[in-house]
Motif scaffolding. Structure first.
Motif, short mmCIF file in Angstrom:
data_model
loop_
_atom_site.label_atom_id
_atom_site.label_comp_id
_atom_site.label_asym_id
_atom_site.label_seq_id
_atom_site.Cartn_x
_atom_site.Cartn_y
_atom_site.Cartn_z
N ALA A 67 0.84 -1.21 0.00
CA ALA A 67 0.00 0.00 0.00
C ALA A 67 0.87 1.25 0.00
CB ALA A 67 -0.91 -0.01 1.23
N LEU A 68 1.95 1.25 0.76
CA LEU A 68 2.85 2.40 0.80
C LEU A 68 3.53 2.60 -0.55
CD1 LEU A 68 4.48 2.01 4.31
CD2 LEU A 68 2.96 3.83 3.57
N ALA A 69 3.90 1.48 -1.19
CA ALA A 69 4.57 1.58 -2.49
C ALA A 69 3.63 2.09 -3.57
CB ALA A 69 5.13 0.20 -2.89
N GLY A 70 2.33 1.79 -3.40
CA GLY A 70 1.37 2.21 -4.42
C GLY A 70 0.94 3.64 -4.26
#
Length: 406
Positions: A403-406
């Motif tokens: 989620a953080l990477a997206g």
């Protein structure tokens, strides 16, 4: 070929002194707890452990633990309670670099209260990583060190496994490190294996201080710890209330009770049993553990016993004091007669004369069980909810990272 005892080896079972006690409650408790414990609660528990008389705490291994160690030590210094106290940090050599950066900011005035305990000594040994890291920490001004040698004892200890352990000890001694923790890392060692291993290590390295880190996966942690000191190890390690990864470590309260009976002392340490028990309860509270009421020595009701003729300890003349309770197990005629006499009532000789009392007691006991059954089921549902929700399992951490990477 498995090891055998050294020629002439004689174990000792009582009347000796150990060089020290290593407490693992803080580090292992935090690693086992499936929830992140706030720093202030960790600090409060550490202080409580020190106040019992423990001087050597294996404090932690987390990235933020060096900072928390400094905070705890500064408080102890301020209160005049830091004398002889040493907090150990488990430094695993597969993740040492960021931790080294943390320790570069550690207050110089507190460094004498810190022990760096190296783990994974054999990691990248072809690059002499252990030696290089050690020199870096010495360069920061730290002076106290030990090593934690991890092991898989599933197949016992043969000459090859022993040679691997010895090789790591030799590297440690070459650096001036003479305190060695032998880790039963998976909790699979048997006491007979530990006895032979301890005897050989003490025979081959009489100048080294040894202890065993005895995980309790097979329920043998206490036996392995005792086997190690019976056969020469001079340090003992455990956790209050048996705190440790997975199934835990030997409970310090139990060790202390055994030592009192066997006249085994710990140099410079005297721990009040009541303080030890209360510290164990505080550890449970800190790490959100539902108390085990039947735990040896310090379980909440282990000093309760069934009343009357069902009480075998009384029959054997046990001197321990116990609070007596009555269930249907204990409502034998002799017990009911004793109860009536204690109440100042006549005790009938015939069994049927006891039936009114027996029936009244059973009716009350049966009603209590029904109520307790409902309360227990509610409690279990709550415990399952406590441990079943909001645990950041590996798949959850991966999802957060995505989620953080997206």
């Amino acid at each position: 070929m498995n090891l055998s005892f050294p020629s002439g080896h004689v174990p000792r079972y009582a009347d000796f002194e150990l060089a020290g006690l290593l407490d693992e409650t803080m580090r292992e408790g935090a690693e086992r707890c499936p929830f992140s414990v706030p720093a202030d609660r960790k600090a409060a528990l550490a202080r409580r452990i020190v106040d019992t008389g423990v001087r050597d705490l294996v404090f932690g291994s987390a990235p933020t633990d060096p900072d928390l160690m400094a905070t705890v030590l500064a408080e102890l210094e301020r209160d005049g309670a830091a004398e002889g106290v040493r907090l150990a940090f488990i430094l695993l050599l597969n993740c040492w670099e960021p931790l080294f950066e943390r320790f570069t900011r550690f207050p110089d005035a507190l460094k004498d209260h810190v022990c760096i305990s190296y783990g994974m000594v054999d990691h990248r040994s072809d690059e002499r990583l252990f030696e290089r890291v050690h020199e870096r920490f010495r360069g920061l001004g730290f002076r106290h060190f030990r090593v934690s040698l991890i092991n898989n004892f599933a197949r016992g200890v043969d000459e090859t496994a022993y040679a691997h352990i010895v090789g790591q000890i030799d590297r440690s001694l070459a650096l001036g490190i003479d305190t060695v923790r032998i880790n039963d890392s998976l909790g699979v060692c048997y006491p007979e294996t530990m006895a032979v291993l301890a005897a050989n290590l003490v025979h081959d390295y009489p100048q080294v201080h040894f202890c065993v880190h005895a995980h309790n996966d097979k329920g043998l942690g206490l036996q392995n710890a005792l086997a190690s000191i019976y056969n020469g190890f001079d340090l003992i390690e455990g956790g209050f209330s048996g705190f440790g990864n997975r199934s835990g470590l030997p409970a310090i309260e139990v060790l202390l009770a055994i030592f009192a009976e066997k006249n085994i002392t710990i140099r410079g340490i005297g721990i009040d049993p009541d303080a030890a028990r209360e510290t164990g309860y505080a550890a449970e509270d800190t790490f959100l553990v539902v108390p085990n009421v039947y735990r040896a020595m310090t379980g909440r009701i282990v000093n309760w016993e069934n009343l009357g003729v069902a009480n075998i300890p009384d029959y054997l003349g046990s001197e321990r004091r116990a609070r007596k309770f009555l269930t249907d197990v204990g409502t034998h005629d002799q017990t009911l007669r004793a109860v009536l006499r204690a109440a100042g009532r006549p005790a009938p000789d015939e069994s049927n004369g006891l039936e009114p009392l027996r029936a009244a007691l059973h009716a009350e006991l049966d009603a209590a069980y029904v109520a307790k059954r409902r309360a227990y089921e509610t409690l279990v549902d709550g415990i399952e909810a406590l441990y079943g929700a909001d645990v950041m399992f590996e798949d959850v951490a991966i999802a957060r990272a995505k989620a953080l990477a997206g």
